[in-house]
Design an enzyme around this catalytic site. Structure first.
Site: not given
Ligand SMILES: Cc1cc2nc3c(=O)[nH]c(=O)nc-3n(C[C@H](O)[C@H](O)[C@H](O)COP(=O)(O)OP(=O)(O)OC[C@H]3O[C@@H](n4cnc5c(N)ncnc54)[C@H](O)[C@@H]3O)c2cc1C
Length: 360
Positions: A173, A250, A352
Protein backbone atom coordinates in the site's frame (compact mmCIF):
# COMPACT_ATOMS: atom_id res chain seq x y z
CA UNK A 1 -22.13 14.92 -8.40
CA UNK A 2 -21.26 17.58 -10.96
CA UNK A 3 -20.08 16.07 -14.23
CA UNK A 4 -16.51 17.29 -14.26
CA UNK A 5 -15.65 15.26 -17.33
CA UNK A 6 -18.03 17.45 -19.31
CA UNK A 7 -15.82 20.45 -18.60
CA UNK A 8 -12.29 19.50 -19.64
CA UNK A 9 -10.78 22.91 -19.26
CA UNK A 10 -8.19 24.61 -17.17
CA UNK A 11 -9.42 28.16 -17.75
CA UNK A 12 -9.85 29.92 -14.44
CA UNK A 13 -13.10 31.53 -15.55
CA UNK A 14 -14.58 28.11 -16.31
CA UNK A 15 -13.59 26.59 -12.98
CA UNK A 16 -16.24 24.50 -11.25
CA UNK A 17 -17.18 25.80 -7.82
CA UNK A 18 -18.54 23.73 -4.97
CA UNK A 19 -17.67 21.55 -2.02
CA UNK A 20 -15.36 18.60 -2.47
CA UNK A 21 -17.74 16.10 -0.82
CA UNK A 22 -19.35 15.55 -4.22
CA UNK A 23 -16.03 14.38 -5.62
CA UNK A 24 -15.27 11.77 -2.95
CA UNK A 25 -16.73 8.32 -2.35
CA UNK A 26 -16.91 9.15 1.35
CA UNK A 27 -19.10 12.17 0.51
CA UNK A 28 -17.34 14.44 2.99
CA UNK A 29 -14.96 17.37 2.52
CA UNK A 30 -15.40 21.15 2.47
CA UNK A 31 -14.94 23.62 -0.40
CA UNK A 32 -11.93 24.31 -2.58
CA UNK A 33 -10.86 27.72 -3.79
CA UNK A 34 -10.95 26.47 -7.40
CA UNK A 35 -11.75 23.17 -9.07
CA UNK A 36 -10.62 22.59 -12.65
CA UNK A 37 -10.93 19.49 -14.80
CA UNK A 38 -8.17 18.25 -17.12
CA UNK A 39 -9.30 16.04 -20.01
CA UNK A 40 -5.87 15.05 -21.35
CA UNK A 41 -2.28 14.63 -20.18
CA UNK A 42 -1.40 17.99 -21.76
CA UNK A 43 -4.26 19.68 -19.93
CA UNK A 44 -3.17 18.06 -16.70
CA UNK A 45 0.35 19.43 -17.06
CA UNK A 46 -0.99 22.84 -18.06
CA UNK A 47 -3.44 22.97 -15.16
CA UNK A 48 -0.80 22.08 -12.59
CA UNK A 49 1.73 24.54 -14.08
CA UNK A 50 -0.82 27.35 -14.24
CA UNK A 51 -2.19 26.95 -10.72
CA UNK A 52 -0.83 28.79 -7.73
CA UNK A 53 0.15 26.56 -4.80
CA UNK A 54 -1.27 24.62 -3.12
CA UNK A 55 -2.56 22.17 -5.72
CA UNK A 56 -4.43 18.92 -5.08
CA UNK A 57 -4.68 16.24 -7.75
CA UNK A 58 -7.99 14.43 -7.38
CA UNK A 59 -9.25 11.59 -9.57
CA UNK A 60 -11.94 9.17 -8.36
CA UNK A 61 -11.82 10.51 -4.81
CA UNK A 62 -11.97 6.96 -3.43
CA UNK A 63 -8.80 7.07 -1.35
CA UNK A 64 -8.90 10.53 0.18
CA UNK A 65 -10.27 11.98 3.38
CA UNK A 66 -10.65 15.74 2.91
CA UNK A 67 -11.07 17.98 5.94
CA UNK A 68 -14.30 19.85 6.63
CA UNK A 69 -12.49 23.14 5.93
CA UNK A 70 -11.86 21.86 2.39
CA UNK A 71 -8.74 22.65 0.40
CA UNK A 72 -7.25 26.18 0.37
CA UNK A 73 -6.11 26.09 -3.25
CA UNK A 74 -6.72 24.58 -6.67
CA UNK A 75 -8.07 21.07 -7.09
CA UNK A 76 -7.23 19.54 -10.48
CA UNK A 77 -9.59 16.75 -11.48
CA UNK A 78 -7.98 14.01 -13.58
CA UNK A 79 -10.37 13.26 -16.44
CA UNK A 80 -8.05 12.02 -19.23
CA UNK A 81 -9.24 8.79 -20.92
CA UNK A 82 -7.70 6.24 -23.21
CA UNK A 83 -5.73 3.03 -23.55
CA UNK A 84 -3.42 1.84 -26.35
CA UNK A 85 -1.12 -1.12 -26.96
CA UNK A 86 2.46 0.16 -27.14
CA UNK A 87 4.29 -3.19 -27.44
CA UNK A 88 3.37 -6.81 -28.02
CA UNK A 89 4.85 -10.20 -28.74
CA UNK A 90 3.63 -13.78 -28.76
CA UNK A 91 3.20 -13.97 -24.99
CA UNK A 92 2.47 -10.45 -23.76
CA UNK A 93 1.07 -7.01 -24.48
CA UNK A 94 2.07 -3.71 -22.95
CA UNK A 95 -0.72 -1.16 -22.66
CA UNK A 96 -0.34 2.54 -21.92
CA UNK A 97 -3.36 3.85 -20.03
CA UNK A 98 -4.27 7.49 -19.41
CA UNK A 99 -4.41 8.46 -15.75
CA UNK A 100 -8.12 9.28 -15.70
CA UNK A 101 -9.25 5.99 -17.23
CA UNK A 102 -11.65 4.37 -14.74
CA UNK A 103 -9.76 1.44 -13.25
CA UNK A 104 -12.49 -1.16 -13.47
CA UNK A 105 -13.20 -0.32 -17.14
CA UNK A 106 -9.56 -1.15 -17.81
CA UNK A 107 -9.73 -4.42 -15.85
CA UNK A 108 -12.91 -5.43 -17.69
CA UNK A 109 -11.27 -4.68 -21.07
CA UNK A 110 -8.14 -6.69 -20.25
CA UNK A 111 -10.21 -9.69 -19.15
CA UNK A 112 -12.32 -9.47 -22.32
CA UNK A 113 -9.14 -9.32 -24.44
CA UNK A 114 -7.56 -12.37 -22.78
CA UNK A 115 -4.81 -10.37 -21.08
CA UNK A 116 -3.96 -11.69 -17.62
CA UNK A 117 -2.56 -9.81 -14.65
CA UNK A 118 -5.28 -7.47 -13.40
CA UNK A 119 -8.26 -9.83 -13.01
CA UNK A 120 -8.10 -10.09 -9.19
CA UNK A 121 -8.17 -6.29 -8.98
CA UNK A 122 -11.71 -6.19 -10.41
CA UNK A 123 -14.19 -3.84 -8.79
CA UNK A 124 -11.72 -1.45 -7.15
CA UNK A 125 -13.03 2.10 -7.56
CA UNK A 126 -11.06 5.05 -8.85
CA UNK A 127 -8.72 5.87 -11.68
CA UNK A 128 -5.83 4.03 -13.32
CA UNK A 129 -3.40 6.87 -12.58
CA UNK A 130 -3.99 6.49 -8.84
CA UNK A 131 -3.17 2.78 -8.77
CA UNK A 132 0.62 3.24 -8.54
CA UNK A 133 0.19 5.76 -5.71
CA UNK A 134 -0.55 3.12 -3.09
CA UNK A 135 0.31 0.05 -5.19
CA UNK A 136 -3.31 -0.98 -5.29
CA UNK A 137 -3.85 -4.58 -4.38
CA UNK A 138 -6.50 -7.16 -3.51
CA UNK A 139 -7.04 -10.93 -3.47
CA UNK A 140 -3.35 -11.72 -3.83
CA UNK A 141 -2.57 -9.38 -6.75
CA UNK A 142 -1.08 -5.86 -6.79
CA UNK A 143 -0.34 -3.47 -9.62
CA UNK A 144 3.42 -3.54 -8.90
CA UNK A 145 3.47 -6.99 -10.53
CA UNK A 146 2.40 -5.68 -13.95
CA UNK A 147 3.38 -1.99 -14.07
CA UNK A 148 6.51 -1.47 -16.16
CA UNK A 149 6.62 2.33 -15.95
CA UNK A 150 4.74 5.42 -14.83
CA UNK A 151 4.72 8.56 -16.97
CA UNK A 152 4.79 11.62 -14.73
CA UNK A 153 5.04 15.36 -14.79
CA UNK A 154 7.78 16.25 -12.32
CA UNK A 155 6.71 19.46 -10.60
CA UNK A 156 10.19 20.11 -9.22
CA UNK A 157 12.06 19.74 -12.52
CA UNK A 158 9.16 20.93 -14.69
CA UNK A 159 9.65 17.92 -17.02
CA UNK A 160 7.76 14.88 -18.28
CA UNK A 161 9.44 11.51 -17.83
CA UNK A 162 8.75 7.81 -17.47
CA UNK A 163 9.77 6.38 -14.10
CA UNK A 164 10.59 2.66 -14.51
CA UNK A 165 8.77 0.34 -12.11
CA UNK A 166 12.00 -0.55 -10.31
CA UNK A 167 12.34 3.11 -9.27
CA UNK A 168 8.75 3.54 -8.06
CA UNK A 169 9.48 2.15 -4.58
CA UNK A 170 6.45 -0.12 -4.64
CA UNK A 171 5.64 -1.60 -1.24
CA UNK A 172 2.55 -2.81 0.62
CA UNK A 173 0.00 0.00 0.00
CA UNK A 174 2.79 2.43 -0.78
CA UNK A 175 5.23 3.86 -3.33
CA UNK A 176 7.42 6.93 -3.77
CA UNK A 177 4.26 8.74 -4.98
CA UNK A 178 2.14 8.40 -1.84
CA UNK A 179 2.09 11.59 0.26
CA UNK A 180 4.46 13.22 -2.28
CA UNK A 181 2.95 15.88 -4.50
CA UNK A 182 6.11 16.16 -6.63
CA UNK A 183 4.82 13.83 -9.37
CA UNK A 184 1.60 14.03 -11.34
CA UNK A 185 0.83 10.67 -12.94
CA UNK A 186 -0.07 11.15 -16.61
CA UNK A 187 -0.24 7.52 -17.77
CA UNK A 188 0.70 4.05 -16.60
CA UNK A 189 2.21 1.14 -18.61
CA UNK A 190 1.17 -2.42 -17.75
CA UNK A 191 2.71 -5.58 -19.21
CA UNK A 192 0.08 -8.32 -19.29
CA UNK A 193 0.30 -11.98 -20.26
CA UNK A 194 -1.66 -13.22 -23.26
CA UNK A 195 -3.55 -15.97 -21.49
CA UNK A 196 -7.15 -17.13 -21.18
CA UNK A 197 -6.27 -18.15 -17.63
CA UNK A 198 -5.58 -16.08 -14.52
CA UNK A 199 -2.25 -16.21 -12.76
CA UNK A 200 -2.05 -18.86 -10.01
CA UNK A 201 -4.75 -17.96 -7.44
CA UNK A 202 -2.91 -16.94 -4.27
CA UNK A 203 -5.68 -15.89 -1.90
CA UNK A 204 -7.29 -18.73 0.07
CA UNK A 205 -10.76 -17.13 0.26
CA UNK A 206 -10.78 -16.58 -3.50
CA UNK A 207 -9.57 -20.12 -4.22
CA UNK A 208 -12.35 -21.53 -2.00
CA UNK A 209 -14.98 -19.42 -3.72
CA UNK A 210 -13.68 -20.56 -7.14
CA UNK A 211 -13.64 -24.19 -6.01
CA UNK A 212 -9.91 -24.62 -6.72
CA UNK A 213 -6.74 -25.08 -4.68
CA UNK A 214 -4.42 -22.16 -4.00
CA UNK A 215 -1.91 -22.08 -6.88
CA UNK A 216 -4.36 -23.25 -9.56
CA UNK A 217 -5.38 -21.08 -12.51
CA UNK A 218 -8.93 -20.32 -13.63
CA UNK A 219 -10.49 -18.63 -16.68
CA UNK A 220 -10.01 -14.87 -16.45
CA UNK A 221 -13.75 -14.19 -16.60
CA UNK A 222 -14.35 -16.57 -13.67
CA UNK A 223 -11.72 -14.85 -11.55
CA UNK A 224 -13.28 -11.47 -12.30
CA UNK A 225 -16.85 -12.63 -11.62
CA UNK A 226 -15.99 -14.26 -8.31
CA UNK A 227 -13.86 -11.34 -7.12
CA UNK A 228 -16.74 -8.97 -7.92
CA UNK A 229 -19.15 -11.20 -6.01
CA UNK A 230 -16.88 -11.46 -2.96
CA UNK A 231 -16.23 -7.73 -2.97
CA UNK A 232 -19.92 -6.84 -3.28
CA UNK A 233 -20.66 -9.05 -0.26
CA UNK A 234 -18.26 -6.90 1.76
CA UNK A 235 -19.54 -3.55 0.48
CA UNK A 236 -16.31 -3.12 -1.49
CA UNK A 237 -17.88 -2.35 -4.86
CA UNK A 238 -19.38 1.13 -5.13
CA UNK A 239 -23.17 1.01 -5.06
CA UNK A 240 -25.13 4.26 -4.72
CA UNK A 241 -27.95 2.36 -2.99
CA UNK A 242 -25.68 0.77 -0.37
CA UNK A 243 -24.52 3.14 2.42
CA UNK A 244 -21.85 0.59 3.39
CA UNK A 245 -19.99 1.61 0.24
CA UNK A 246 -19.88 5.31 1.21
CA UNK A 247 -16.30 4.82 2.36
CA UNK A 248 -12.68 4.77 1.24
CA UNK A 249 -12.60 0.97 1.33
CA UNK A 250 -10.27 -0.18 4.08
CA UNK A 251 -9.61 2.72 6.43
CA UNK A 252 -6.57 1.09 8.07
CA UNK A 253 -3.74 -0.90 6.55
CA UNK A 254 -2.81 -4.26 8.04
CA UNK A 255 0.00 -3.43 10.48
CA UNK A 256 3.42 -4.86 9.65
CA UNK A 257 5.14 -5.75 12.93
CA UNK A 258 8.69 -6.52 13.90
CA UNK A 259 9.25 -9.81 15.74
CA UNK A 260 9.21 -8.24 19.25
CA UNK A 261 5.94 -6.39 18.70
CA UNK A 262 4.38 -9.48 17.13
CA UNK A 263 5.36 -11.63 20.12
CA UNK A 264 3.98 -9.01 22.50
CA UNK A 265 0.72 -9.14 20.51
CA UNK A 266 0.60 -12.94 20.81
CA UNK A 267 1.00 -12.65 24.59
CA UNK A 268 -1.71 -10.00 24.87
CA UNK A 269 -4.12 -11.94 22.67
CA UNK A 270 -3.40 -15.38 24.12
CA UNK A 271 -6.95 -16.03 25.29
CA UNK A 272 -8.39 -14.86 21.93
CA UNK A 273 -6.45 -17.25 19.69
CA UNK A 274 -3.76 -16.18 17.23
CA UNK A 275 -4.57 -13.25 14.93
CA UNK A 276 -4.52 -13.99 11.20
CA UNK A 277 -0.94 -13.20 10.18
CA UNK A 278 1.24 -13.32 7.07
CA UNK A 279 5.02 -13.62 7.49
CA UNK A 280 7.04 -11.27 5.30
CA UNK A 281 10.68 -10.48 4.61
CA UNK A 282 13.23 -9.72 7.34
CA UNK A 283 11.20 -11.40 10.10
CA UNK A 284 8.37 -8.89 9.72
CA UNK A 285 4.81 -10.12 10.17
CA UNK A 286 1.69 -8.54 8.69
CA UNK A 287 -1.37 -9.00 10.92
CA UNK A 288 -5.06 -8.51 10.24
CA UNK A 289 -6.24 -5.02 11.20
CA UNK A 290 -9.86 -6.21 10.97
CA UNK A 291 -9.17 -8.90 13.60
CA UNK A 292 -7.49 -6.40 15.95
CA UNK A 293 -10.39 -3.95 15.60
CA UNK A 294 -13.01 -6.63 16.13
CA UNK A 295 -11.24 -8.09 19.18
CA UNK A 296 -10.75 -4.60 20.63
CA UNK A 297 -14.54 -4.39 20.85
CA UNK A 298 -15.67 -2.84 17.56
CA UNK A 299 -18.07 -5.11 15.71
CA UNK A 300 -19.40 -4.59 12.20
CA UNK A 301 -22.02 -1.84 12.22
CA UNK A 302 -20.54 -0.15 15.32
CA UNK A 303 -21.87 3.45 15.24
CA UNK A 304 -19.92 6.63 15.88
CA UNK A 305 -21.28 10.13 16.47
CA UNK A 306 -22.76 12.25 13.69
CA UNK A 307 -23.94 9.53 11.32
CA UNK A 308 -20.74 7.53 10.82
CA UNK A 309 -20.40 3.80 11.46
CA UNK A 310 -18.21 0.81 10.82
CA UNK A 311 -19.60 -0.91 7.73
CA UNK A 312 -22.15 -3.59 8.54
CA UNK A 313 -20.28 -5.86 6.10
CA UNK A 314 -16.60 -5.17 6.74
CA UNK A 315 -14.84 -4.22 9.99
CA UNK A 316 -12.12 -2.27 8.17
CA UNK A 317 -14.43 0.15 6.34
CA UNK A 318 -15.57 3.32 8.10
CA UNK A 319 -18.66 4.72 6.43
CA UNK A 320 -20.58 7.95 6.14
CA UNK A 321 -23.68 5.96 6.88
CA UNK A 322 -26.13 8.87 7.06
CA UNK A 323 -24.67 10.56 3.98
CA UNK A 324 -24.54 13.83 5.94
CA UNK A 325 -21.64 13.11 8.30
CA UNK A 326 -18.59 15.34 8.58
CA UNK A 327 -14.97 14.33 8.16
CA UNK A 328 -14.43 15.23 11.84
CA UNK A 329 -17.04 12.61 12.84
CA UNK A 330 -15.30 9.96 10.80
CA UNK A 331 -11.88 10.83 12.19
CA UNK A 332 -13.24 10.77 15.76
CA UNK A 333 -14.44 7.21 15.19
CA UNK A 334 -11.11 6.27 13.57
CA UNK A 335 -9.21 7.75 16.53
CA UNK A 336 -11.38 5.90 19.06
CA UNK A 337 -10.72 2.63 17.25
CA UNK A 338 -6.97 3.09 16.89
CA UNK A 339 -6.57 4.26 20.52
CA UNK A 340 -8.47 1.23 21.76
CA UNK A 341 -6.49 -1.19 19.56
CA UNK A 342 -3.28 0.33 20.86
CA UNK A 343 -4.40 0.16 24.49
CA UNK A 344 -5.51 -3.47 24.11
CA UNK A 345 -2.75 -4.91 21.90
CA UNK A 346 0.12 -2.38 21.79
CA UNK A 347 -0.23 -2.15 17.99
CA UNK A 348 -0.47 1.15 16.10
CA UNK A 349 -2.93 1.31 13.20
CA UNK A 350 -2.15 3.52 10.22
CA UNK A 351 -4.73 5.02 7.86
CA UNK A 352 -4.72 3.72 4.28
CA UNK A 353 -6.29 6.77 2.56
CA UNK A 354 -4.49 10.06 2.03
CA UNK A 355 -5.61 12.62 4.61
CA UNK A 356 -5.94 16.12 3.15
CA UNK A 357 -6.13 19.15 5.38
CA UNK A 358 -7.02 16.94 8.36
CA UNK A 359 -5.22 14.57 10.71
CA UNK A 360 -5.97 11.41 12.63
C1 LIG B 1 -15.39 0.68 -1.76
C2 LIG B 1 -13.89 0.82 -1.92
C3 LIG B 1 -13.08 -0.30 -2.06
C4 LIG B 1 -11.70 -0.18 -2.22
N1 LIG B 1 -10.94 -1.31 -2.35
C5 LIG B 1 -9.59 -1.22 -2.50
C6 LIG B 1 -8.79 -2.39 -2.63
O1 LIG B 1 -9.28 -3.51 -2.63
N2 LIG B 1 -7.45 -2.23 -2.76
C7 LIG B 1 -6.86 -1.00 -2.78
O2 LIG B 1 -5.63 -0.93 -2.90
N3 LIG B 1 -7.60 0.13 -2.67
C8 LIG B 1 -8.94 0.05 -2.53
N4 LIG B 1 -9.70 1.19 -2.39
C9 LIG B 1 -9.04 2.51 -2.39
C10 LIG B 1 -9.07 3.23 -3.77
O3 LIG B 1 -10.10 2.78 -4.56
C11 LIG B 1 -7.77 3.07 -4.53
O4 LIG B 1 -6.67 3.51 -3.77
C12 LIG B 1 -7.78 3.87 -5.85
O5 LIG B 1 -6.63 3.58 -6.61
C13 LIG B 1 -7.87 5.37 -5.65
O6 LIG B 1 -8.12 5.94 -6.93
P1 LIG B 1 -8.77 7.38 -7.09
O7 LIG B 1 -8.70 7.72 -8.52
O8 LIG B 1 -10.09 7.40 -6.46
O9 LIG B 1 -7.72 8.26 -6.25
P2 LIG B 1 -8.06 9.58 -5.42
O10 LIG B 1 -8.82 9.21 -4.20
O11 LIG B 1 -8.62 10.64 -6.29
O12 LIG B 1 -6.58 10.02 -4.98
C14 LIG B 1 -5.86 9.22 -4.06
C15 LIG B 1 -4.45 9.82 -3.90
O13 LIG B 1 -3.75 9.71 -5.13
C16 LIG B 1 -3.41 10.99 -5.64
N5 LIG B 1 -3.63 10.94 -7.10
C17 LIG B 1 -4.73 10.51 -7.75
N6 LIG B 1 -4.53 10.56 -9.07
C18 LIG B 1 -3.27 11.05 -9.24
C19 LIG B 1 -2.48 11.34 -10.40
N7 LIG B 1 -2.93 11.16 -11.65
N8 LIG B 1 -1.23 11.86 -10.18
C20 LIG B 1 -0.76 12.06 -8.94
N9 LIG B 1 -1.46 11.80 -7.82
C21 LIG B 1 -2.70 11.30 -7.98
C22 LIG B 1 -4.33 11.98 -4.93
O14 LIG B 1 -3.73 13.27 -4.85
C23 LIG B 1 -4.46 11.32 -3.58
O15 LIG B 1 -3.33 11.60 -2.81
C24 LIG B 1 -11.10 1.10 -2.23
C25 LIG B 1 -11.92 2.24 -2.09
C26 LIG B 1 -13.30 2.10 -1.94
C27 LIG B 1 -14.15 3.33 -1.81
Amino acid sequence: MPDASAQPTTDADRAIPGPLAGYTTLRTGGPAERIVAAGSADELVHAVRAAAEPVLILAGGSNVVIGDAGFPGTVVLVRSRGMRVIAEDATSVTVRVDAGEPWDDLVAATVANGWAGLECLSGIPGSTGATPIQNVGAYGQEVAETITGVEVYDRVEGTRQVIPAAECGFAYRGSIFKYMDRWVVLSVDFRLARSPLSGPVRYAELARALGVEVGEQVPLADARAVVLRLRAGKGMVLDATDPDTRSVGSFFTNPVLDRATYEQLLERSAELGDPPAWPGADGLVKVSAAWLIDKAGFAKGHPGEGGVAISSKHTLALTNRSGTAHTSDLLTLARTISDQVHARFGVTLHPEPVLINCTL
